[in-house]
Design a protein around this motif. Structure first.
Motif, PDB file in Angstrom:
ATOM      1  N   LEU A 246       0.856  10.447  -1.932  1.00 39.82           N
ATOM      2  CA  LEU A 246       1.827  10.822  -0.911  1.00 39.82           C
ATOM      3  C   LEU A 246       3.258  10.615  -1.436  1.00 39.82           C
ATOM      4  O   LEU A 246       3.566   9.558  -1.974  1.00 39.82           O
ATOM      5  N   GLY A 247       4.080  11.649  -1.241  1.00 39.53           N
ATOM      6  CA  GLY A 247       5.480  11.541  -1.654  1.00 39.53           C
ATOM      7  C   GLY A 247       6.211  10.442  -0.896  1.00 39.53           C
ATOM      8  O   GLY A 247       5.917  10.211   0.276  1.00 39.53           O
ATOM      9  N   LYS A 248       7.125   9.751  -1.553  1.00 43.94           N
ATOM     10  CA  LYS A 248       7.970   8.685  -0.982  1.00 43.94           C
ATOM     11  C   LYS A 248       7.199   7.434  -0.563  1.00 43.94           C
ATOM     12  O   LYS A 248       7.766   6.525   0.023  1.00 43.94           O
ATOM     13  N   ASP A 249       5.902   7.403  -0.863  1.00 46.30           N
ATOM     14  CA  ASP A 249       5.105   6.226  -0.500  1.00 46.30           C
ATOM     15  C   ASP A 249       5.230   5.185  -1.623  1.00 46.30           C
ATOM     16  O   ASP A 249       4.276   4.901  -2.345  1.00 46.30           O
ATOM     17  N   PHE A 250       6.412   4.599  -1.714  1.00 47.92           N
ATOM     18  CA  PHE A 250       6.699   3.697  -2.838  1.00 47.92           C
ATOM     19  C   PHE A 250       5.809   2.450  -2.824  1.00 47.92           C
ATOM     20  O   PHE A 250       5.483   1.896  -3.862  1.00 47.92           O
ATOM     21  N   ALA A 251       5.412   2.011  -1.622  1.00 45.70           N
ATOM     22  CA  ALA A 251       4.605   0.783  -1.514  1.00 45.70           C
ATOM     23  C   ALA A 251       3.247   0.940  -2.207  1.00 45.70           C
ATOM     24  O   ALA A 251       2.722  -0.012  -2.767  1.00 45.70           O
ATOM     25  N   ASN A 252       2.690   2.153  -2.173  1.00 47.24           N
ATOM     26  CA  ASN A 252       1.371   2.364  -2.774  1.00 47.24           C
ATOM     27  C   ASN A 252       1.426   3.041  -4.140  1.00 47.24           C
ATOM     28  O   ASN A 252       0.384   3.347  -4.722  1.00 47.24           O
ATOM     29  N   ALA A 253       2.632   3.280  -4.632  1.00 48.89           N
ATOM     30  CA  ALA A 253       2.769   3.973  -5.915  1.00 48.89           C
ATOM     31  C   ALA A 253       2.065   3.197  -7.017  1.00 48.89           C
ATOM     32  O   ALA A 253       2.312   2.006  -7.197  1.00 48.89           O
ATOM     33  N   GLY A 254       1.181   3.859  -7.720  1.00 49.54           N
ATOM     34  CA  GLY A 254       0.447   3.222  -8.804  1.00 49.54           C
ATOM     35  C   GLY A 254      -0.990   2.881  -8.444  1.00 49.54           C
ATOM     36  O   GLY A 254      -1.803   2.583  -9.322  1.00 49.54           O
ATOM     37  N   LYS A 255      -1.322   2.943  -7.156  1.00 52.30           N
ATOM     38  CA  LYS A 255      -2.692   2.589  -6.725  1.00 52.30           C
ATOM     39  C   LYS A 255      -3.720   3.569  -7.262  1.00 52.30           C
ATOM     40  O   LYS A 255      -4.799   3.176  -7.689  1.00 52.30           O
ATOM     41  N   VAL A 256      -3.378   4.851  -7.192  1.00 55.49           N
ATOM     42  CA  VAL A 256      -4.313   5.878  -7.668  1.00 55.49           C
ATOM     43  C   VAL A 256      -4.600   5.682  -9.157  1.00 55.49           C
ATOM     44  O   VAL A 256      -5.749   5.721  -9.597  1.00 55.49           O
ATOM     45  N   SER A 257      -3.540   5.429  -9.915  1.00 53.67           N
ATOM     46  CA  SER A 257      -3.725   5.262 -11.366  1.00 53.67           C
ATOM     47  C   SER A 257      -4.513   4.007 -11.693  1.00 53.67           C
ATOM     48  O   SER A 257      -5.289   3.983 -12.650  1.00 53.67           O
ATOM     49  N   THR A 258      -4.322   2.960 -10.896  1.00 48.75           N
ATOM     50  CA  THR A 258      -5.114   1.739 -11.078  1.00 48.75           C
ATOM     51  C   THR A 258      -6.592   2.036 -10.797  1.00 48.75           C
ATOM     52  O   THR A 258      -7.479   1.586 -11.536  1.00 48.75           O
ATOM     53  N   ALA A 259      -6.855   2.827  -9.751  1.00 50.59           N
ATOM     54  CA  ALA A 259      -8.239   3.202  -9.418  1.00 50.59           C
ATOM     55  C   ALA A 259      -8.850   4.052 -10.529  1.00 50.59           C
ATOM     56  O   ALA A 259     -10.018   3.866 -10.908  1.00 50.59           O
TER      57      ALA A 259
END
Lengths: 121, 141
Positions: B12-25
């Protein structure tokens, strides 16, 4: 990002002592520091670091921990007495990334670790 | 050798709090599949830079991960402003980042070059006002 030197001989416990650092996360300080790098730009860390690099940074953000996970860093040292918030520390705990904090400036911290690593060679 | 594997992730755009979660997964998935650690690290760096680009610039994006015995591929398609001049965007140091993006440690014009550096095959195409499509292949053999 400046890569200081390669070493197989210092651990996070040595780093804590050398930098008079406080341990903010991590129980096992026997982890070996393969290399040390200093940067405030995470893209530089992603571009230049190696697996097992210890990151010195003045940047306080959850993305520092995410970067440590993605790039297989061995730990993070926040310099200049910067205090990471609960969100950052709980992410570090969840991700198993050791975190130290030192009052030293980046230049001083890097210099001390450079000397320690060089003496160990 | 692991079986072929495919998965889709939403960013999701502008969702800075979760940025990086997908890549960690994605990284965890590749590790679980037994992919070589050097390859895992390269794909994770590609994915993370691309994910940050979607978060920073786009409205939303999809990441399609495909793992075969031969290679790992990532397709990142976003809906967003697009990139008017791709050659310029590929230059190290060129950026349109805001102060907020720089404060997180990104937005220095290194993302796309970093992605390309870790890719065996790299393809980007973009339409202004529509979005950007990125394809990366990292060979396993």
């Amino acid at each position: 990002m400046t890569s200081l030197a390669s070493s197989k001989s210092i651990t996070l416990a040595n780093v804590r002592e050398i930098l008079s650092a406080e341990v903010l996360n991590g129980d096992d300080l026997s982890v070996k520091v393969v290399e040390v790098g200093a940067a405030d730009l995470l893209s530089d860390v992603l571009a230049m670091s190696k697996t097992g690099t210890l990151l010195l940074t003045g940047l306080v953000s959850t993305q520092v921990i995410r970067t440590a996970v993605i790039a297989d860093l061995c730990g993070v040292v926040f310099v200049r007495g910067k205090k990471p918030g609960d969100e950052i520390l709980s992410l570090a705990k969840e991700s198993g990334i050791p975190v130290l904090g030192t009052n030293l400036k980046m230049f001083e911290a890097a210099g001390l670790l450079y000397t320690a690593i060089s003496e160990n060679h | 050798m692991h079986e072929a594997f495919e998965s889709i992730y939403q960013v999701l755009g502008k969702d800075f709090a979760n940025a990086g979660k997908v890549s960690t997964a994605i990284k965890d998935t590749l590790k679980r599949l037994g992919v070589n650690p050097t390859i895992v690290r390269r794909v994770a760096i590609v994915s993370y830079e691309a994910e940050m680009n979607v978060v920073m610039y786009a409205t939303r994006g999809k990441v399609l991960l495909n793992v075969s015995p031969d290679d790992v591929t990532l397709k990142i398609n976003d809906e967003g402003p697009g990139i008017p001049d791709l050659a310029l965007a590929m230059q190290e140091g060129y950026t349109t980042a805001t102060h907020e993006m720089r404060e997180m440690g990104f937005g220095a014009g290194m993302g796309l070059p970093n992605i390309q550096r870790n890719a065996d095959e790299f393809n980007i195409d973009s339409e202004v006002g529509q979005g950007t499509r990125l394809f990366v292949r990292v060979k396993q053999i």
